[in-house]
Design a protein around this motif. Structure first.
Motif, PDB file in Angstrom:
ATOM      1  N   VAL A  17      -5.113  -8.335   8.358  1.00 12.11           N
ATOM      2  CA  VAL A  17      -5.834  -6.947   8.328  1.00 12.11           C
ATOM      3  C   VAL A  17      -7.151  -7.198   7.291  1.00 12.11           C
ATOM      4  N   VAL A  18      -8.130  -6.348   7.729  1.00 12.20           N
ATOM      5  CA  VAL A  18      -9.302  -6.321   6.753  1.00 12.20           C
ATOM      6  C   VAL A  18      -9.034  -5.078   5.640  1.00 12.20           C
ATOM      7  N   VAL A  19      -9.038  -5.509   4.356  1.00  9.76           N
ATOM      8  CA  VAL A  19      -8.858  -4.838   3.251  1.00  9.76           C
ATOM      9  C   VAL A  19     -10.226  -4.134   2.742  1.00  9.76           C
ATOM     10  N   LYS A  20     -10.134  -2.855   2.499  1.00 13.77           N
ATOM     11  CA  LYS A  20     -11.228  -2.180   2.033  1.00 13.77           C
ATOM     12  C   LYS A  20     -10.854  -1.602   0.566  1.00 13.77           C
ATOM     13  N   LYS A  21     -12.318  -1.394  -0.100  1.00  9.92           N
ATOM     14  CA  LYS A  21     -11.868  -0.797  -1.670  1.00  9.92           C
ATOM     15  C   LYS A  21     -12.909   0.465  -1.550  1.00  9.92           C
ATOM     16  N   ASN A  22     -12.362   1.497  -1.989  1.00 12.81           N
ATOM     17  CA  ASN A  22     -13.345   2.796  -2.378  1.00 12.81           C
ATOM     18  C   ASN A  22     -14.017   2.592  -3.494  1.00 12.81           C
ATOM     19  N   GLU A  23     -14.340   3.923  -3.703  1.00 12.19           N
ATOM     20  CA  GLU A  23     -15.444   3.967  -4.976  1.00 12.19           C
ATOM     21  C   GLU A  23     -14.435   3.900  -6.375  1.00 12.19           C
ATOM     22  N   THR A  26      -9.459   1.609  -5.255  1.00  9.41           N
ATOM     23  CA  THR A  26      -8.230   1.494  -4.380  1.00  9.41           C
ATOM     24  C   THR A  26      -8.656   0.809  -3.318  1.00  9.41           C
ATOM     25  N   LEU A  27      -7.574  -0.160  -2.992  1.00  8.23           N
ATOM     26  CA  LEU A  27      -7.539  -0.996  -1.961  1.00  8.23           C
ATOM     27  C   LEU A  27      -6.569  -0.520  -1.068  1.00  8.23           C
ATOM     28  N   SER A  28      -7.048  -0.517   0.426  1.00  9.32           N
ATOM     29  CA  SER A  28      -6.347  -0.118   1.547  1.00  9.32           C
ATOM     30  C   SER A  28      -6.886  -0.588   2.902  1.00  9.32           C
ATOM     31  N   TYR A  29      -5.644  -0.631   3.771  1.00 10.02           N
ATOM     32  CA  TYR A  29      -6.041  -1.179   4.898  1.00 10.02           C
ATOM     33  C   TYR A  29      -5.243  -0.446   6.039  1.00 10.02           C
ATOM     34  N   ARG A  30      -5.734  -0.508   7.326  1.00  3.30           N
ATOM     35  CA  ARG A  30      -5.119  -0.251   8.467  1.00  3.30           C
ATOM     36  C   ARG A  30      -4.712  -0.952   9.490  1.00  3.30           C
ATOM     37  N   ALA A  37      -0.793   2.124   6.836  1.00  5.77           N
ATOM     38  CA  ALA A  37      -1.800   2.184   6.336  1.00  5.77           C
ATOM     39  C   ALA A  37      -1.737   2.623   4.782  1.00  5.77           C
ATOM     40  N   PRO A  38      -1.257   1.450   4.222  1.00  8.24           N
ATOM     41  CA  PRO A  38      -0.997   1.618   2.791  1.00  8.24           C
ATOM     42  C   PRO A  38      -2.064   1.551   1.978  1.00  8.24           C
ATOM     43  N   HIS A  47      -1.581  -3.270  -6.634  1.00  2.00           N
ATOM     44  CA  HIS A  47      -2.998  -3.802  -6.580  1.00  2.00           C
ATOM     45  C   HIS A  47      -3.205  -5.191  -6.962  1.00  2.00           C
ATOM     46  N   ASP A  48      -2.283  -5.550  -7.911  1.00  2.00           N
ATOM     47  CA  ASP A  48      -2.296  -6.820  -8.562  1.00  2.00           C
ATOM     48  C   ASP A  48      -1.945  -7.809  -7.432  1.00  2.00           C
ATOM     49  N   LYS A  49      -0.868  -7.291  -6.694  1.00  2.00           N
ATOM     50  CA  LYS A  49      -0.571  -8.238  -5.563  1.00  2.00           C
ATOM     51  C   LYS A  49      -1.447  -8.526  -4.621  1.00  2.00           C
ATOM     52  N   TRP A  50      -2.244  -7.427  -4.079  1.00  2.00           N
ATOM     53  CA  TRP A  50      -3.011  -7.630  -3.166  1.00  2.00           C
ATOM     54  C   TRP A  50      -4.353  -8.397  -3.537  1.00  2.00           C
ATOM     55  N   SER A  51      -4.635  -8.194  -4.789  1.00  2.00           N
ATOM     56  CA  SER A  51      -5.700  -8.917  -5.302  1.00  2.00           C
ATOM     57  C   SER A  51      -5.433 -10.326  -5.284  1.00  2.00           C
TER      58      SER A  51
END
Ligand SMILES: [Zn+2]
Length: 79
Positions: A17-23, A26-30, A37-38, A47-51
């Motif tokens: 999946v493509v992960v996005k970051k908001n302003e 916060t990281l999220s994906y669908r 959609a976590p 967050h650390d794990k995703w990073s």
């Protein structure tokens, strides 16, 4: 506004999946495959794990500032 950060396997079904970051950072994906959609807030273990999976450090990597190489030419009279 969200910016793309990178790709990683979906936590539920392992589809990429493509992960996005908001302003707020916060990281999220669908996930289209399983409709998950976590999201992962900054400062959380998630967050650390995703990073880590994304291969992006939370802190921006220090940028190397290449300095122009000093001229090593000899003296015009002795060179
Ligand atoms: Zn999924």
């Amino acid at each position: 506004m969200k910016t793309k950060v990178g790709r990683m396997p979906c936590e539920t079904c392992s589809t990429e999946v493509v992960v996005k970051k908001n302003e707020h950072g916060t990281l999220s994906y669908r996930c289209d495959e399983c409709d998950a959609a976590p999201y992962a807030r900054v400062g959380t273990g998630q967050h650390d794990k995703w990073s880590a999976k994304l291969g992006t450090a939370t802190q921006p990597a220090p940028q190397e500032d290449p300095k122009p190489a000093p001229k090593t030419g000899g003296h015009p009279l002795f060179g």
